[in-house]
Each structure stands twice: as C-alpha cells, then as structure tokens.
Design a protein around this motif. Structure first.
Motif, PDB file in Angstrom:
ATOM      1  N   VAL A  62       0.879  -1.169   0.000  1.00  0.00           N
ATOM      2  CA  VAL A  62       0.000   0.000   0.000  1.00  0.00           C
ATOM      3  C   VAL A  62       0.915   1.217   0.000  1.00  0.00           C
ATOM      4  O   VAL A  62       1.775   1.334   0.885  1.00  0.00           O
ATOM      5  CB  VAL A  62      -0.882   0.053   1.267  1.00  0.00           C
ATOM      6  CG1 VAL A  62      -1.803   1.276   1.220  1.00  0.00           C
ATOM      7  CG2 VAL A  62      -1.697  -1.223   1.421  1.00  0.00           C
ATOM      8  N   GLY A  63       0.740   2.092  -0.962  1.00  0.00           N
ATOM      9  CA  GLY A  63       1.600   3.273  -0.986  1.00  0.00           C
ATOM     10  C   GLY A  63       1.353   4.090  -2.239  1.00  0.00           C
ATOM     11  O   GLY A  63       0.732   3.607  -3.186  1.00  0.00           O
ATOM     12  N   PRO A  64       1.865   5.327  -2.255  1.00  0.00           N
ATOM     13  CA  PRO A  64       1.685   6.196  -3.416  1.00  0.00           C
ATOM     14  C   PRO A  64       2.463   5.679  -4.627  1.00  0.00           C
ATOM     15  O   PRO A  64       3.160   4.665  -4.531  1.00  0.00           O
ATOM     16  CB  PRO A  64       2.235   7.540  -2.942  1.00  0.00           C
ATOM     17  CG  PRO A  64       3.162   7.213  -1.825  1.00  0.00           C
ATOM     18  CD  PRO A  64       2.627   5.979  -1.191  1.00  0.00           C
ATOM     19  N   ALA A  65       2.375   6.400  -5.744  1.00  0.00           N
ATOM     20  CA  ALA A  65       3.012   5.965  -6.993  1.00  0.00           C
ATOM     21  C   ALA A  65       4.482   5.583  -6.797  1.00  0.00           C
ATOM     22  O   ALA A  65       4.940   4.578  -7.342  1.00  0.00           O
ATOM     23  CB  ALA A  65       2.873   7.070  -8.037  1.00  0.00           C
ATOM     24  N   HIS A  84      -0.172  -3.520  -6.240  1.00  0.00           N
ATOM     25  CA  HIS A  84       0.112  -2.186  -5.715  1.00  0.00           C
ATOM     26  C   HIS A  84      -1.214  -1.510  -5.402  1.00  0.00           C
ATOM     27  O   HIS A  84      -1.997  -1.222  -6.300  1.00  0.00           O
ATOM     28  CB  HIS A  84       0.910  -1.384  -6.758  1.00  0.00           C
ATOM     29  CG  HIS A  84       1.310  -0.029  -6.282  1.00  0.00           C
ATOM     30  ND1 HIS A  84       1.899   0.909  -7.092  1.00  0.00           N
ATOM     31  CD2 HIS A  84       1.220   0.565  -5.066  1.00  0.00           C
ATOM     32  CE1 HIS A  84       2.151   2.007  -6.399  1.00  0.00           C
ATOM     33  NE2 HIS A  84       1.742   1.827  -5.164  1.00  0.00           N
ATOM     34  N   SER A  86      -2.871   1.649  -4.466  1.00  0.00           N
ATOM     35  CA  SER A  86      -2.478   3.049  -4.522  1.00  0.00           C
ATOM     36  C   SER A  86      -3.730   3.896  -4.622  1.00  0.00           C
ATOM     37  O   SER A  86      -4.533   3.727  -5.538  1.00  0.00           O
ATOM     38  CB  SER A  86      -1.587   3.245  -5.756  1.00  0.00           C
ATOM     39  OG  SER A  86      -1.155   4.576  -5.805  1.00  0.00           O
ATOM     40  N   ASP A  87      -3.891   4.784  -3.657  1.00  0.00           N
ATOM     41  CA  ASP A  87      -5.117   5.588  -3.618  1.00  0.00           C
ATOM     42  C   ASP A  87      -4.869   6.774  -2.694  1.00  0.00           C
ATOM     43  O   ASP A  87      -4.476   6.580  -1.537  1.00  0.00           O
ATOM     44  CB  ASP A  87      -6.259   4.727  -3.064  1.00  0.00           C
ATOM     45  CG  ASP A  87      -7.624   5.359  -3.300  1.00  0.00           C
ATOM     46  OD1 ASP A  87      -7.711   6.604  -3.266  1.00  0.00           O
ATOM     47  OD2 ASP A  87      -8.585   4.612  -3.499  1.00  0.00           O
ATOM     48  N   GLU A  91      -3.830   7.816   2.014  1.00  0.00           N
ATOM     49  CA  GLU A  91      -2.618   8.508   2.425  1.00  0.00           C
ATOM     50  C   GLU A  91      -2.483   8.612   3.946  1.00  0.00           C
ATOM     51  O   GLU A  91      -1.406   8.496   4.493  1.00  0.00           O
ATOM     52  CB  GLU A  91      -2.584   9.908   1.822  1.00  0.00           C
ATOM     53  CG  GLU A  91      -1.256  10.224   1.179  1.00  0.00           C
ATOM     54  CD  GLU A  91      -1.412  11.314   0.155  1.00  0.00           C
ATOM     55  OE1 GLU A  91      -1.652  12.458   0.587  1.00  0.00           O
ATOM     56  OE2 GLU A  91      -1.317  11.020  -1.049  1.00  0.00           O
ATOM     57  N   VAL A 202      -2.483  -2.875 -10.252  1.00  0.00           N
ATOM     58  CA  VAL A 202      -2.684  -1.671  -9.444  1.00  0.00           C
ATOM     59  C   VAL A 202      -4.160  -1.566  -9.074  1.00  0.00           C
ATOM     60  O   VAL A 202      -5.028  -1.689  -9.934  1.00  0.00           O
ATOM     61  CB  VAL A 202      -2.219  -0.407 -10.201  1.00  0.00           C
ATOM     62  CG1 VAL A 202      -2.396   0.842  -9.334  1.00  0.00           C
ATOM     63  CG2 VAL A 202      -0.760  -0.547 -10.624  1.00  0.00           C
ATOM     64  N   ASP A 204      -7.294   0.361  -6.403  1.00  0.00           N
ATOM     65  CA  ASP A 204      -7.591   1.462  -5.484  1.00  0.00           C
ATOM     66  C   ASP A 204      -8.528   0.981  -4.376  1.00  0.00           C
ATOM     67  O   ASP A 204      -8.991  -0.163  -4.383  1.00  0.00           O
ATOM     68  CB  ASP A 204      -8.156   2.678  -6.225  1.00  0.00           C
ATOM     69  CG  ASP A 204      -9.455   2.380  -6.949  1.00  0.00           C
ATOM     70  OD1 ASP A 204     -10.080   1.339  -6.639  1.00  0.00           O
ATOM     71  OD2 ASP A 204      -9.837   3.173  -7.822  1.00  0.00           O
TER      72      ASP A 204
END
Ligand code: FAD
Ligand code: FAD
Lengths: 257, 325
Positions: A62-65, A84, A86-87, A91, A202, A204
């Motif tokens: 779980v993490g940003p780009a 991945h 990513s959302d 955050e 990927v 969300d």
C-alpha cells in the motif's frame, strides 16, 4: 507453496527527519525512499521458501506511486508478481486501514504463508501484520528469527526479554520477520531486467471495498527535544582522573547511580 | 458510551511484571482526571492471588480469566480472552505494556476490536476528556501526538518510562469465562529457551553499558560486563558489533534493533551513526567514551570522555564500586 510478502516503502535510515513548521507532518523533500529493512528479511524468507517448496511469491504494497519502485525491487530479488494498492484516500491510513486494504487484496490470491516485517521503521508501530492475521482469521507469530515450514505447520523462534520461545503454528499464518532471520540478497542485474516485465496489478480502495476511516491518527508531529550541550571531561587528563570525575557527576549531578 | 480506563496486566513465572505496576499507576492518574474507574485484565493459570495485588497501585476492579490453556502466553488465546472482556464491558481506554508480549497482544487486539493503537508511548494524557498518546516515530527522530476515533483508545507504554505510584484501591476480583476453546487454538509454545539467569534485557534496563566496534572483539566486552555488574545494568551493542558476531542480536540498539530510553546510557567505542543515535537519544543521561574527539556520539552526550576506553572503563568500574559501596 504460495507465499505473500507485504512490503512498505519508508525513508532511508540515513534520512534526517524534519517536522513541518505547522506540525502537520514530515517534510518529505530530499528523502530517499527504500524498502523497509524488516521487509527485506520477509522477502528473502519468502524467496527461500519458494526455492525449497516451489510456488509463487506475490508482493503486496500500500503506498503512493513512488512505492512501485519498492515493489520492483522485491520482484528483482526474485518475487513473481505484485499488487500495488495506490489511492490518495489511503494517504492517512492507520494500521487498521492499511491491514484492511492488504487483507482485501490478499483474499484474491492463494497463500499458505504471509510474511511481513515486524515493524516499519518510519511509523514504528508494529501492527499491520497482526491486524492482517486477525482480519483474515488466521494465526500469527510475530518478531521471529527462525522459520521452519514442515507440511501444514511452521515452527518459529521468537526472542522475548531474557528467553527465546519456540512456537508451532498451523498454516496458513502471518509471520513477521526481524533482524537475524536471514541475510537479504541483492537484486542481480538480470533480476532487475526481468522485474520490469513481471506483472503488477494496481488497485484502489474502492476496488477493494476498503473504507479509509482511520481509528487513530497523528494529530501533531513534534521535533524531539533538543539536548542541552554536554561537557567534555578533562579532569587531570589521565584516564583514571576522567573516570573519577564522570562517576562523581553521575552520582551527584545526574543522580543516576 | 465507552467508559473506564483499563490495563492488561502482564505476568511471567507466577509474578506480575514491573510494567504492570507502571500501567496501573498511569491508568489511575488518567482515571482521576476523567473521573472513571480503573480495571485490569489478568489472563493466565492460577493468577487470582496476583490479581489482588494490583489494588495497591490504584486498580478498582480486576477481571480474571483463569484457565490452564492460558499458560504459557500465546497470541490467539490471550487476545481472544482480552477481546471478550473488552467487548462485554466497553472501556474507553486500554493500556498495555510495550514489552515483547504486550506489543504482540495489543496489535492482535487492534484487529479483533477494530481499534486504534499508539505503540511504545513515552507519555499519555487526557485532553478534552480524551486520550492523547505521545510516541516516538522514525526511531525517535520525531514524536507524534496520536488521537483516537474509535473505542477503546489503545496505547502501549514503553517499559521503565512511567513512574510506579502506590494508591490503595479495592482491586476486587471478578472472574470471567473467556470462552476460549483450548482445542481450537492454532499456535503452541513448544519450548522456552531461557538465557543465562540474571541477564537484564536492554529494552527493560534502567542503565545500559553499550559497546561498539571500538571493543575490538568479543573478549573486549568483559570490561563492560564488569561495569554493568556494578551498576546493575544491561550490556548493549551497536550493529557493527552484532554483525561481527561479537554480541547477540537481542542486544542491538538502534533503528533496526531496540529503541531504548534508560536513565543512563554509557556508549563505549561507538561512533554515533544516525541509526544508532535514533535508538538511544531519548536516554535521560548519555555518557560517551571514545578516543576520537570528532565522533558524532559526543554531540548527544551529557558527559564525554575522549580517551582509550580500555583504560577508562576499568577505572570507571573501580570508581563506581567505591561510590556505591
Ligand atoms: C509521514 C507519515 C504520516 C502519517 N500520518 C498518519 C496519520 O495521519 N494517521 C495515521 O493513522 N497514520 C499515519 N501514519 C502511519 C501510516 O501511514 C500507517 O500507520 C501505516 O500504513 C501502517 O503501517 P505502519 O507503519 O504502522 O506499519 P507497521 O505495522 O509498523 O508495519 C509492519 C509490517 O506491515 C507491513 N506493512 C505496513 N505498512 C504497509 C504498507 N503500506 N504496505 C504493505 N505492507 C505494509 C510491512 O510488512 C511492515 O514491515 C503516517 C505515517 C507517516 C510516515
Ligand atoms: C539500514 C541500516 C540500519 C542500521 N541500523 C543500525 C542499528 O540499529 N544500530 C546500530 O548501532 N547501527 C545501525 N546501522 C549501522 C550504522 O550505520 C553504523 O555502521 C554502526 O552503528 C557503527 O557501529 P560502531 O559505532 O560500533 O562502529 P564504528 O562506526 O566503526 O565506530 C567505532 C568507534 O570506536 C572508537 N574507538 C575505537 N577504538 C577505541 C578505543 N580503544 N577507545 C575508545 N574509542 C575507540 C572509534 O573512534 C569509533 O568512533 C545501520 C545501518 C544501516 C544501513
């Protein structure tokens, strides 16, 4: 045997951490991002299991780009595929939310063992692996330095204060890795080339049906208290004289002995 | 509405551990501010007598789950028992020790209770009637004030940081059936390998004498063991010493070892790399003994000695022995 390894991207241990002036977070400028060191032990153990028993190693993060780079590092070490999550909504995820997202993603892949690090060295909270196990309804053994898989069982060594426990658990289980478990391998050049072609899914939060409501959050970040400047002990300039002076200060000024 | 301040008391070998008294004293302080009761949960086998002891430290009520299946500790059995008591009684705050066992238990409870947890806290306080927990993050490179949106608000407290205060309260024992089926448990402790008796763990020590690459080899630690013996201290190590195989992994202090905050940390032959400093700079007093006056450890030290540690440490042992006689 199918193995899942959870990896988090964290600031390098060399990073100087600066709190933003308004205390709302950390200044991320100039930070170099790496795989959480404890997750390197988890990935290494996953690869060893694969080498011994066959099967696939799936990396979940779980993490940003930017966290894609950490997934690719794990794939370059030898893992087979990645997920991945990513959302931007995640955050400010707390451990419960992060584990919920991981659990939702992991439910879609076959697994016999899930490896996590014992803690992430940024947030230092040491919760995600345990929460993940609870959400999946499987047993957990945390902070381990040795893992032996034997059929549908695993035997681990877990150091506690003044003792080591040998614990047996049914599989599937979540195992959290600590230093001493193994020596993580480096990614080889061919490994890095191959990693570029390995599949990474990927997803969300909505696709996983995860709510981003945090149960706990950091309301304010505070820099550590500055330490007052210390003294260099000179005394009569002999080791004995300096030792006597330090002992006296510890007794009379600091009052700690 | 969730109400009350709870602790999970930890015990080993038939006695409550010190951290349990730290938890009870802290819970009392918080409960006096919120006007609530303090309750403790004790899970184990043959633990009723020790449960009553908690009354001395401000505990009003002790929930006891007594069953042979609870000994020795396993995550699945204990987390199920504590979760049952919490769900039945709905406390507002739950404090646990940030010991090996407490951290393991607390994290599992987060999953069972869908709660928020602040790990390894160095301070807890009440603001607007709610818990605010202060904890080091990034191995002590900064601190975070954690606030909660779910009950119970959970915090694990770093051992040796919170004072023990005696306040006589009833400590009334209430037995409960945790409904744990021993046959359904999926983990089992098959062996306990104890370390040499009398060894103090760095995570729990009041004083730590620590050695790095400057110790030159495993034999070098003899002089640290002697000083530690006089001070009642634990012996710690830098990663360089652990990776060289001079000292066990369990002794490593730092960002990828143990994060410690003793009253006194004596660093011998340790340069003070950022990953080491991260693990020990919240110690109350720091002494550095290093022959290089430019070593970064001196920037953190209250008392610095620039000299050969093989001369200074034995002399310090002699002086401490004299003073403490
Ligand atoms: C700058 C910053 C700000 C933050 N702000 C908040 C905030 O406002 N509120 C809040 O509640 N939390 C906040 N956090 C905490 C953080 O976002 C979550 O708590 C975190 O995702 C949960 O992981 P942990 O660090 O607690 O992991 P731990 O529980 O310490 O990690 C244990 C193991 O779990 C696995 N793991 C952990 N995280 C992940 C992940 N993201 N992906 C895959 N595997 C993982 C890894 O194997 C890891 O070794 C903040 C963190 C940082 C660095
Ligand atoms: C991802 C990562 C994680 C890490 N985690 C940790 C961690 O958790 N903990 C940790 O400690 N390190 C950690 N490190 C390693 C860290 O960067 C340093 O390499 C390590 O701390 C150095 O150990 P040291 O101070 O014992 O050795 P050195 O840096 O070699 O220092 C030895 C010191 O001894 C002094 N000395 C030598 N002889 C004498 C003498 N006779 N008398 C007095 N002084 C003497 C020297 O002047 C020198 O300052 C980590 C590194 C990385 C990359």
């Amino acid at each position: 045997m199918n193995i899942v390894a959870c990896v988090k991207q964290v600031p390098d241990t060399e990073a100087q951490i600066k709190v933003k002036p308004d205390g709302s977070g950390i200044d991320e400028g100039g930070i170099k991002w790496v795989m959480n060191p404890y997750d390197e032990f988890g990935v290494e153990e996953a690869l060893k299991m694969k080498e011994k028993f066959g099967g696939d190693v799936t990396i979940v993060c779980v993490g940003p780009a930017r966290a894609m780079e950490t997934i690719r590092t794990a794939l370059a070490m030898g893992a087979d595929k990645g997920i991945h999550i990513s959302d931007p909504a995640l955050e400010n995820a707390d451990a419960y939310t992060t584990a919920s997202a991981l659990a939702a993603a992991i439910k879609g892949v076959p697994y016999d063992v899930i490896l996590c690090g014992q803690r992430a060295i940024d947030d230092d909270s040491g919760q995600v692996g345990s929460v993940l196990a609870e959400l999946l309804g499987i047993p957990q053994v945390t902070v381990v330095t040795k893992v032996d898989v034997d059929g549908q069982k695993v035997k681990v060594v877990r150091p506690i204060e003044g003792a080591q426990l040998v614990i047996e658990s049914a599989l599937p289980a979540v195992i959290t890795a600590t230093k001493g478990l193994n020596e993580p391998r480096y990614a080889s050049l061919p490994g890095i080339m191959k990693a570029k072609k390995k599949p990474v899914d990927v997803k969300d939060a909505a696709a996983l049906g995860v709510s981003a409501d945090a149960k706990a959050k950091v309301g304010k970040f505070i820099p550590p208290p500055a330490r007052p400047p210390g003294k260099i002990i000179c005394a009569d300039d002999t080791p004995e004289g300096k030792a006597a002076e330090v002992a006296k200060l510890l007794r009379e000024e600091a009052k700690v002995i | 509405m969730a109400k009350g301040v709870w602790i999970v008391a930890e015990h080993r070998d038939g006695a409550l551990r010190k951290v349990s008294f730290e938890l009870a004293s802290t819970a009392r302080k918080l409960a006096d501010q919120t006007g609530d009761e303090v309750a403790a949960v004790v899970v184990g086998s043959g633990v009723e007598a020790m449960a009553a002891e908690l009354g001395k430290y401000g505990v009003d009520k002790v929930f006891v789950a007594d069953n042979a299946a609870f000994e020795p500790y396993t995550t699945d059995a204990h987390a199920a028992a504590v979760a049952k008591a919490v769900k039945d009684n709905d406390p507002a705050i739950l404090l646990v020790g940030a010991s090996a066992q407490g951290k393991d238990l607390a994290a599992a409870l987060v999953g069972k209770l869908a709660a928020g947890l602040a790990t390894d806290c160095t301070d807890v306080k009440i603001e607007d009637g709610k818990l605010v927990a202060v904890r080091p993050m990034y191995a002590g490179k900064c601190f975070g004030e954690v606030v909660f949106n779910a009950a119970p608000a959970m915090a694990s407290l770093r051992p040796n940081v919170f004072p023990i205060v005696e306040t006589a309260k009833a400590g009334a024992v209430v037995k409960f059936d945790a409904g744990v089926d021993a046959g359904a448990l999926k983990t089992k402790v098959v062996e306990v390998q104890k370390e040499a008796s009398g060894k103090i763990d760095v995570a729990e020590a009041n004083i730590i004498v620590s050695g790095g690459r400057g110790m030159k080899g495993p034999e070098g630690y003899g002089i640290l063991e002697e000083l530690a013996g006089v001070l009642g201290a634990a012996v710690g190590a830098s990663r360089a010493a652990v990776d060289a195989g001079w000292r066990p992994q369990s002794d490593q202090v730092g960002q990828t070892g143990k994060v410690v905050s003793p009253n006194l940390y004596i660093a011998c032959g340790i340069s003070g790399a950022i990953q080491h400093l991260a693990g020990m700079s919240s110690s109350k007093y720091i002494v550095a003994i290093n022959k290089d006056n430019e070593a970064p450890i001196f920037a953190k030290a209250d008392y610095g000695v620039v000299d050969d540690l093989f001369k200074v440490v034995p002399a310090l042992t002699t002086e401490c022995k004299k003073l403490m006689a």
